[in-house]
Design an enzyme around this catalytic site. Structure first.
Site, mmCIF file in Angstrom:
data_model
loop_
_atom_site.group_PDB
_atom_site.id
_atom_site.type_symbol
_atom_site.label_atom_id
_atom_site.label_comp_id
_atom_site.label_asym_id
_atom_site.label_seq_id
_atom_site.Cartn_x
_atom_site.Cartn_y
_atom_site.Cartn_z
ATOM 1 N N HIS A 126 0.826 -1.216 0.000
ATOM 2 C CA HIS A 126 0.000 0.000 0.000
ATOM 3 C C HIS A 126 0.861 1.267 0.000
ATOM 4 O O HIS A 126 0.512 2.268 0.628
ATOM 5 C CB HIS A 126 -0.946 0.033 1.212
ATOM 6 N N ASN A 132 -10.300 -2.716 2.848
ATOM 7 C CA ASN A 132 -10.035 -2.704 1.406
ATOM 8 C C ASN A 132 -11.333 -2.430 0.659
ATOM 9 O O ASN A 132 -12.414 -2.414 1.260
ATOM 10 C CB ASN A 132 -9.487 -4.060 0.952
HETATM 11 C C1 HEM Z 1 -1.763 -10.994 7.563
HETATM 12 C C2 HEM Z 1 -2.263 -10.168 6.692
HETATM 13 C C3 HEM Z 1 -1.748 -8.772 6.512
HETATM 14 C C4 HEM Z 1 -0.588 -8.212 6.911
HETATM 15 C C5 HEM Z 1 0.529 -8.885 7.673
HETATM 16 C C6 HEM Z 1 -0.594 -6.836 6.491
HETATM 17 C C7 HEM Z 1 0.430 -5.941 6.664
HETATM 18 C C8 HEM Z 1 0.449 -4.659 6.246
HETATM 19 C C9 HEM Z 1 1.560 -3.766 6.362
HETATM 20 C C10 HEM Z 1 2.889 -4.114 6.974
HETATM 21 C C11 HEM Z 1 1.183 -2.572 5.857
HETATM 22 C C12 HEM Z 1 2.012 -1.299 5.786
HETATM 23 C C13 HEM Z 1 1.664 -0.452 6.971
HETATM 24 C C14 HEM Z 1 2.485 0.800 7.094
HETATM 25 O O1 HEM Z 1 3.655 0.818 6.703
HETATM 26 O O2 HEM Z 1 1.942 1.774 7.660
HETATM 27 C C15 HEM Z 1 -0.163 -2.704 5.429
HETATM 28 C C16 HEM Z 1 -0.904 -1.702 4.897
HETATM 29 C C17 HEM Z 1 -2.231 -1.829 4.673
HETATM 30 N N1 HEM Z 1 -2.989 -2.968 4.773
HETATM 31 FE FE1 HEM Z 1 -2.388 -4.765 5.323
HETATM 32 N N2 HEM Z 1 -1.763 -6.572 5.872
HETATM 33 C C18 HEM Z 1 -2.499 -7.740 5.866
HETATM 34 C C19 HEM Z 1 -3.729 -7.916 5.353
HETATM 35 C C20 HEM Z 1 -4.533 -6.895 5.017
HETATM 36 C C21 HEM Z 1 -5.935 -7.014 4.804
HETATM 37 C C22 HEM Z 1 -6.750 -8.304 4.913
HETATM 38 C C23 HEM Z 1 -6.378 -5.773 4.548
HETATM 39 C C24 HEM Z 1 -7.777 -5.337 4.311
HETATM 40 C C25 HEM Z 1 -8.757 -5.709 5.069
HETATM 41 C C26 HEM Z 1 -5.260 -4.869 4.589
HETATM 42 C C27 HEM Z 1 -5.329 -3.501 4.394
HETATM 43 C C28 HEM Z 1 -4.265 -2.659 4.452
HETATM 44 C C29 HEM Z 1 -4.342 -1.264 4.146
HETATM 45 C C30 HEM Z 1 -5.579 -0.487 3.741
HETATM 46 C C31 HEM Z 1 -3.066 -0.743 4.282
HETATM 47 C C32 HEM Z 1 -2.644 0.686 4.002
HETATM 48 C C33 HEM Z 1 -2.844 1.548 5.208
HETATM 49 C C34 HEM Z 1 -2.470 2.961 4.861
HETATM 50 O O3 HEM Z 1 -3.182 3.565 4.042
HETATM 51 O O4 HEM Z 1 -1.478 3.471 5.398
HETATM 52 N N3 HEM Z 1 -4.165 -5.580 4.889
HETATM 53 N N4 HEM Z 1 -0.583 -3.990 5.651
#
Ligand code: HEM
Length: 797
Positions: free
Chosen positions: A172, A245
């Protein structure tokens, strides 16, 4: 020579450059309004200017009022104590952060107003506050001599610049954000004690970031990808992040597989390609070996993965959460955001072309809409169900590859979210915001979804390295409005100046403060846990296809065709035949029809179905769910904010143009005069019309609809321009509404469009004298978003 030197120097010091440049405050609305000479205004006089992207005086017609939270226009001057210290410690040793840290600050102004800086009329200083006399020249031993190491001003400036970049998000990375508020429709206290739902009409400030997943920070907006939809609620009881999402399911069931998934979709490690794309071997290798991803693949290959706008897509919390009320009773819950503008998508050929024409397409769209007062809005709805109900479902509600059909648990609308202010500073806010699924508040709790468990750990962990240490909650965009008071101390980049000698609890030296809150604080739902410690999955997790089939069967014919085309495109980019074969055999389990269509598109024969992990899965309760089709949410706002191109040249017919312009802007559309070049053109009756766009700088994929106006001379000149052919052809190919007035019809003929054919849905013809009558039909045609009967076959959807 010496005299010259001195005079040059003194000229510099007394001249303009020695003064701080007076920059206009950041008030885009003001600027836009100044530029916005509307057609009516220009009518009487000379230039017809449509330089403004939106008619900024218009508001959505469904009942927004002007009350914005936070209100704009509150600016903290650099001399304010609030500028640098957003946190301080009270006499009793407790730490206060956020608006509450400053006496007299008004939390209602919004989370960032305490640190918004306006540098107008202030002298330029170093980071130590020393006024800088000359910001043009480094310090040298003589005009042509060596630059001196002593030049602390140059070194400070360059050193800071050298360290301006921070690591991008591991996923992201590319995103855009905005401020706004959430407003509860009614008290939800029966189910939850969460602060935002405490009473009808209650407003909670929010910051929302939309994103793509796979691409790097500078990648294009219109990649085929999942879109992030992350909402930070600054509630009275701390920050609640709903990190969702634009699709309600996910690729995997267990956090253990997340690094594998991301490694597979990101550019391949040996050569760093492709950027922001899933159409490559490693992604399809992984997902074809992981049948649990099949349902999500259906969403990813659908038009949901290429939204028309962030403002026109749904959001989902994905996981099952818990709502907990004051009595400690809990229900399960799924969160849904529904856009008021409807759910609309691009078509693939358009998305590809937009990525070249404007890689910032979604970012610009969101920014411009908010700047002009067209505030995007979503309704929040919840699906509430009990643990007992969940046990009866044919799938497991802890499995993030499954959704709960609305036919099984209906949606209850609980409030609305309005985004009404753009960030002041992209880095400070959009880049530094840190969402985290662990940020929940009393009244909200987790379920045992094993994917969610991994996320609860992952976000804060990654942010410690991305944002440089454990104190990023003090960065203004991340700090809560609620008071922060605890005994945590020190660490990299600590801002708080904690006073007193007490940083432990229990203590007697600070009167025992701060106290734990007991039942007023966050209490985890006391779920009984009696099982063995195991690595494994529950039985229902083994069923991977029923909901993929449900999704496919719930689509309209055109949506099905787009899904098949997307699979065909992506798999055609896969170089290892065995991967294509394996994916096809998995698709056979979803739909024979789909698999056959994709196989034909790849020149392959249909393989045997992939063996299923579970021979006799429980029969699904729901086999068709119309709400899963994009068509289910047409939106309530007609053509508001729709971008309409009008091709012009010298000799265009003015009165009919004026009449259309009025009708369409009144309906909320944004009109753009597009010429073979930018600049002024003269109508057949001698009025001046300003083209603020050209066919070269703004190709037709950037517009929702097209008008080919009347005027023989204009039409003749336009007909001689190759860009005109491309412009019209693309509008036609992408199924967009086209209105040809008078001589404008010749342009349609020129490119071989037969307005009377059955494929000509959404193509309207009118005489100049009849444009008022046709305007309402054209508005309907634009509101339909697209006329898919024009979709070309087979490779161009
Ligand atoms: C085990 C599953 C997942 C892991 C380990 C994971 C991990 C991460 C990580 C490390 C980031 C970067 C965060 C940052 O640097 O601030 C991120 C961003 C994000 N993740 Fe996940 N994620 C997972 C699943 C999901 C799922 C299922 C969704 C949706 C329901 C999701 C939605 C998002 C969103 C929207 C962001 C961006 C947040 C922003 O705008 O700063 N992720 N995720």
């Amino acid at each position: 020579m010496a005299t010259n030197n001195k005079s040059t120097q003194s000229a510099r010091l007394s001249g303009k450059t020695a003064k701080a440049e007076k920059t206009a405050p950041h008030r885009h609305n003001k600027l836009l309004k100044t530029n916005a000479v509307t057609m009516q205004q220009a009518d009487a006089s000379d230039a017809l200017v449509a330089a403004m992207p939106y008619n900024s005086n218009k508001k959505l017609e469904h009942g927004h009022d002007n009350a914005v939270l936070p209100p704009d226009g509150i600016t903290v001057k650099p001399d304010s104590a609030a500028l640098t210290a957003s946190t301080h410690t009270e006499q009793d040793g407790t730490t206060k952060t956020g608006a509450a840290a400053r006496p007299g600050s008004n939390p209602a102004n919004g989370p960032l107003d305490r640190v918004r800086v306006d540098a107008s009329e202030q002298p330029l200083t170093t980071n130590q506050g020393v006024p800088v006399a000359d910001n043009q020249n480094s310090l040298k031993a003589g005009l042509r001599g060596p630059t001196l190491l002593e030049d602390f001003i140059l070194r400070e400036k360059i050193t800071h610049f050298d360290h301006e970049r921070i690591p991008e998000r591991v996923v992201h990375a590319r995103g855009s954000a905005a401020h706004g508020y959430f407003e509860a429709y009614k008290a939800l206290t029966r189910y939850t004690r969460a602060a935002p739902f405490a009473e009808k009409g209650k407003r909670t400030p929010v910051f929302v970031r939309f994103s793509t997943v796979a691409g790097e920070r500078g990648s294009k907006d219109t990649a085929r990808d999942v879109r992030g939809f992350a909402v930070k609620f600054y509630t009275d009881e701390g920050n609640w992040d709903l990190v969702g999402n634009n699709m309600p399911v996910f690729f995997i069931q267990d956090a253990m597989k997340f690094p594998d998934l991301v490694h597979a979709v990101k550019p391949e490690p040996h050569h760093g390609m492709p950027q922001a794309a899933s159409a490559h071997d490693t992604f399809w290798d992984f997902v074809s070996l992981m049948p649990e991803s099949t349902h999500m693949l259906m969403w990813l290959m659908s038009d949901r993965a290429i939204p028309r706008s962030y403002r026109m897509m749904q959001g989902f919390g994905v996981h099952t959460f818990r709502l907990v009320n004051q009595q400690g009773e809990a229900v399960f819950c799924k969160f849904h955001w529904k856009p008021l503008l409807g759910t609309h998508s691009l078509v693939w050929d358009e998305a590809v072309k937009i990525s070249g024409a404007d890689p910032d397409f979604h970012r610009r769209d969101l920014w411009e809409a908010i700047e002009s007062g067209e505030f995007p809005e979503w309704e929040l709805a919840v699906q509430i169900f009990t643990e007992e109900q969940a046990e009866g479902f044919s799938f497991d509600v802890l499995d993030s590859t499954k959704l709960i059909p609305e036919e099984l648990v209906p949606l209850t609308p609980v409030g609305r979210m309005v985004l009404n202010r753009n960030p002041d500073n992209f880095f400070a806010e959009t880049e530094q915001v840190a969402f985290c699924t662990a940020h929940i508040i009393p009244g909200i709790d987790f379920s045992n979804d094993p994917l969610l468990a991994g996320r609860i750990h992952s976000y804060v962990d990654t942010q410690i390295s991305r944002l440089g240490g454990p104190n990023f909650h003090e960065i203004p965009i991340n700090s809560p409005l609620a008071q922060v008071q605890n005994n945590q101390r020190d660490g990299m980049h600590r801002q708080a100046i904690n006073r007193g000698r007490v940083a432990y609890e229990p203590n007697s030296l600070a009167g025992g403060c701060p106290f734990q809150a007991g039942s007023a604080g966050f209490i985890s739902f006391p779920e009984a846990v009696r099982e063995d410690k195991v690595r494994g999955k529950p039985e229902k997790f083994a069923e991977h296809y029923a909901q993929a089939t449900l999704f496919y069967n719930s689509q309209t014919a055109i949506e099905k065709a787009h899904i098949a085309a997307a699979f065909r495109f992506e798999l055609s980019k896969v170089e290892v035949p065995a991967i294509r074969q394996r994916m096809l055999s998995s698709l056979v389990n979803v739909s024979q029809e789909l698999a056959a269509e994709v196989a034909t598109g790849l020149g392959m024969t249909l393989p045997q179905a992939m063996p299923k992990a579970i021979a006799e899965p429980p029969p699904p309760q729901v086999t068709e769910s119309p709400a899963l089709s994009l068509k289910a949410l047409p939106g309530e706002c007609g053509i508001r904010t729709r971008q309409i191109a009008v091709l012009i040249d010298n000799g265009v017919h003015y009165p009919s143009l004026l009449s259309l312009y009025k009708a369409l802007t009144d309906a909320g559309a944004v009109m753009h005069f597009v010429g073979p070049r930018v600049g002024t053109f003269v109508s057949s009756s001698n009025e001046q019309i300003l083209a603020n766009k050209s066919m070269e700088n703004s190709p037709s994929v950037l517009f929702d609809a097209l008008i080919l106006p009347d005027g023989n001379d204009a039409v003749q000149t336009l007909a001689g321009c190759m860009d005109t052919t491309d412009f019209i052809n693309n509008q036609f190919r992408h199924g967009k509404a086209i209105l040809a007035v008078g001589a404008g019809r010749q342009l349609l003929k020129m490119v071989g469009i037969d307005a009377d054919s059955t494929k000509a849905n959404g193509i309207l013809l009118a005489d100049s004298s009849k444009v008022e009558e046709i305007a309402s039909t054209f508005i309907k045609a634009v509101a339909a978003h697209r006329h898919p009967s024009r979709d070309a076959k087979p490779a161009t959807t």
